[in-house]
Design an enzyme around this catalytic site. Structure first.
Site, short mmCIF file in Angstrom:
data_model
loop_
_atom_site.label_atom_id
_atom_site.label_comp_id
_atom_site.label_asym_id
_atom_site.label_seq_id
_atom_site.Cartn_x
_atom_site.Cartn_y
_atom_site.Cartn_z
N SER A 185 40.82 44.55 32.06
CA SER A 185 41.66 45.14 33.10
C SER A 185 42.79 46.00 32.57
CB SER A 185 42.22 44.04 33.99
OG SER A 185 43.03 43.17 33.25
N HIS A 213 36.67 43.21 37.68
CA HIS A 213 36.86 44.66 37.80
C HIS A 213 35.54 45.43 37.77
CE1 HIS A 213 41.26 44.74 37.58
NE2 HIS A 213 41.10 43.63 36.86
N LYS A 244 39.23 43.44 44.81
CA LYS A 244 39.13 44.78 44.22
C LYS A 244 38.08 45.60 44.97
CE LYS A 244 40.91 42.53 40.18
NZ LYS A 244 42.29 42.52 40.67
N1 PMP Z 1 40.24 38.11 36.62
C1 PMP Z 1 40.67 39.32 36.22
C2 PMP Z 1 40.08 39.94 34.99
C3 PMP Z 1 41.67 39.98 36.94
O1 PMP Z 1 42.12 41.16 36.53
C4 PMP Z 1 42.19 39.36 38.11
C5 PMP Z 1 43.25 40.00 38.97
N2 PMP Z 1 43.80 41.15 38.58
C6 PMP Z 1 41.72 38.10 38.48
C7 PMP Z 1 40.73 37.52 37.72
C8 PMP Z 1 42.28 37.36 39.65
O2 PMP Z 1 41.85 37.89 40.84
P1 PMP Z 1 42.70 37.77 42.20
O3 PMP Z 1 43.71 38.85 42.17
O4 PMP Z 1 41.68 37.95 43.24
O5 PMP Z 1 43.32 36.42 42.23
#
Ligand code: PMP
Length: 400
Positions: A185, A213, A244
């Site tokens: 990310s 992602h 997302k």
């Molecule tokens: N895993 C990754 C790699 C993320 O980037 C994110 C959130 N940015 C999450 C899990 C968590 O997801 P959520 O925002 O739906 O709680």
């Protein structure tokens, strides 16, 4: 002694950041005009940092499904999945996710964060060892902590280092679980899954892949990086988020493991929190159907990503990875990154500011995320603003 004394360094850094302009970490979005435009500080702003990869937050079918569910089932479930929080919609979405991913079963969680907490801590216990990529997302880190397992970090996206660490850390009476992300990310780089899978097989480990992602974005059907690289059969557990490409809030995990559903009675972050509300579930079901029916959304996203990557590269910016839905621009230090972020916002473009310790290797990043809903005009305006930024960055920052 005050209980907040431990945060003195953090507080000083925050005060310094606030003095430079808008608070980048508590920005207020005053209004929205579709998935890619908002009003921020009274100004019309193009959104280029929302992870809204397919632009489905304003899809009419998703909105209608949510509104109808809200009317029919109310505002919330007021209970956890193991009590009164499983409605027909939650079950239907699980069946649809399992079918979409070509897996035996799916479990829906309240957030993606909780999906990682529940799955990792549910799978691994104190006799096991988790081998985790060092660029781990906070939810993976916290899942590892909660599990009580031995945690071994390996060098980012380095299957040879993973191999060595698996070799050196036997788990008598326990299992080995490898945890990686499909698309990372922060830098937007893709996991070397084919090699990781080979290492996994060699050591008889289990593999959990976080496609937060990459779901909806990679692969012929949008199942993620494992599909794109043709290794789905070797990935034991896939975790994803609704927040997302699906444009909602919530998370999921899928697997072919015959005992996978035991997590429903073993994983505390599944059992002891209220389930996602009916409107969320309904809009996510509609979004999933959209992803399956409209591959052109994915094609448009990739076109936009390539266009923006080429434009930013032409302007002299250093991109952290090849074209993809996440385009991260490296800046030399925190001062120039904060300056650039404020400058872009003032010119009507919102991106994410990503600073250490939240970034790997102390990187200072302007993290852009591209959407299928960005128009050619959006991208043209964005590149125009980045051109002005490039000119401003070429000047000494002393006067700022
Ligand atoms: N895993 C990754 C790699 C993320 O980037 C994110 C959130 N940015 C999450 C899990 C968590 O997801 P959520 O925002 O739906 O709680």
């Amino acid at each position: 002694m005050d209980i907040f004394d431990k945060y003195q360094t953090l507080a000083a850094r925050r005060a310094q950041l606030l003095a430079t302009g808008t608070d980048p970490f508590h920005l207020e979005i005053e209004d929205l005009a579709g998935p890619c435009e908002a009003t921020i500080a009274g100004r019309r702003t193009i959104l280029l940092g929302t992870n809204n990869y397919l632009g489905l937050t304003f899809d009419p079918a998703c909105i209608e499904a949510g509104v109808e569910a809200l009317r029919r089932y109310g505002t919330g479930t007021t209970g956890s999945r193991i009590a009164n929080g499983t409605y027909a919609g939650h079950r239907a979405l699980e069946a649809e996710l399992a079918a979409f991913m070509g897996r035996r079963a799916a479990i829906v969680f309240t957030t993606g964060y909780q999906a990682n907490l529940a799955t990792i801590a549910g799978l691994a216990g104190n006799k096991d060892a988790i081998f985790v990529d060092s660029d781990w997302h906070a939810s993976i880190f916290d899942g590892c902590l909660l599990s009580g397992a031995k945690v071994v970090r390996f060098r980012h996206n380095d299957p040879e280092d993973l191999d060595r660490r698996l070799e050196r850390n036997p788990t008598p009476g326990g299992c080995k679980l490898i945890v990686v992300e499909g698309l990372y990310s922060m830098f937007g780089d893709v996991a070397r899954l084919a090699e990781i899978v080979a290492v996994k097989k060699k050591h008889g480990a289990f593999l959990l892949l976080d496609e937060a992602h990459s779901f909806g974005v990679f692969g012929a059907r949008g199942r993620g990086v494992a599909e794109e690289l043709g290794v789905e059969g070797e990935v034991d557990f896939v975790v994803g988020t609704f927040s997302k490409s699906l444009g909602g809030i919530g998370g999921f995990a899928v697997s072919d493991h015959p005992r996978f559903e035991l997590l429903r009675v073993a994983a505390r972050p599944y059992m002891f929190t209220a389930s996602p509300g009916p409107a969320t579930i309904a809009s996510v079901r509609a979004a999933l159907a959209r992803i399956a029916a409209r591959p052109e959304l994915r094609a448009r996203l990739w076109e936009n990503a390539r266009c923006l990557h080429a434009g930013l590269t032409r302007l002299g910016f250093e991109l952290a990875a090849p074209p993809g839905p996440i385009l991260s621009i490296r800046l030399p230090d925190e001062r120039s990154a904060v300056f650039a972020w404020n400058r872009l916002l003032e010119s009507g473009v919102y991106v994410n500011l990503a600073l250490p310790p939240g970034t790997p290797g102390g990187a200072c990043l302007l993290r852009c995320s591209v959407s299928a809903a960005h128009t050619a005009e959006h991208l043209e305006t964005v590149l125009d603003r980045f051109a002005s930024l490039a000119a401003a960055l070429a000047q000494p920052l002393a006067a700022e």
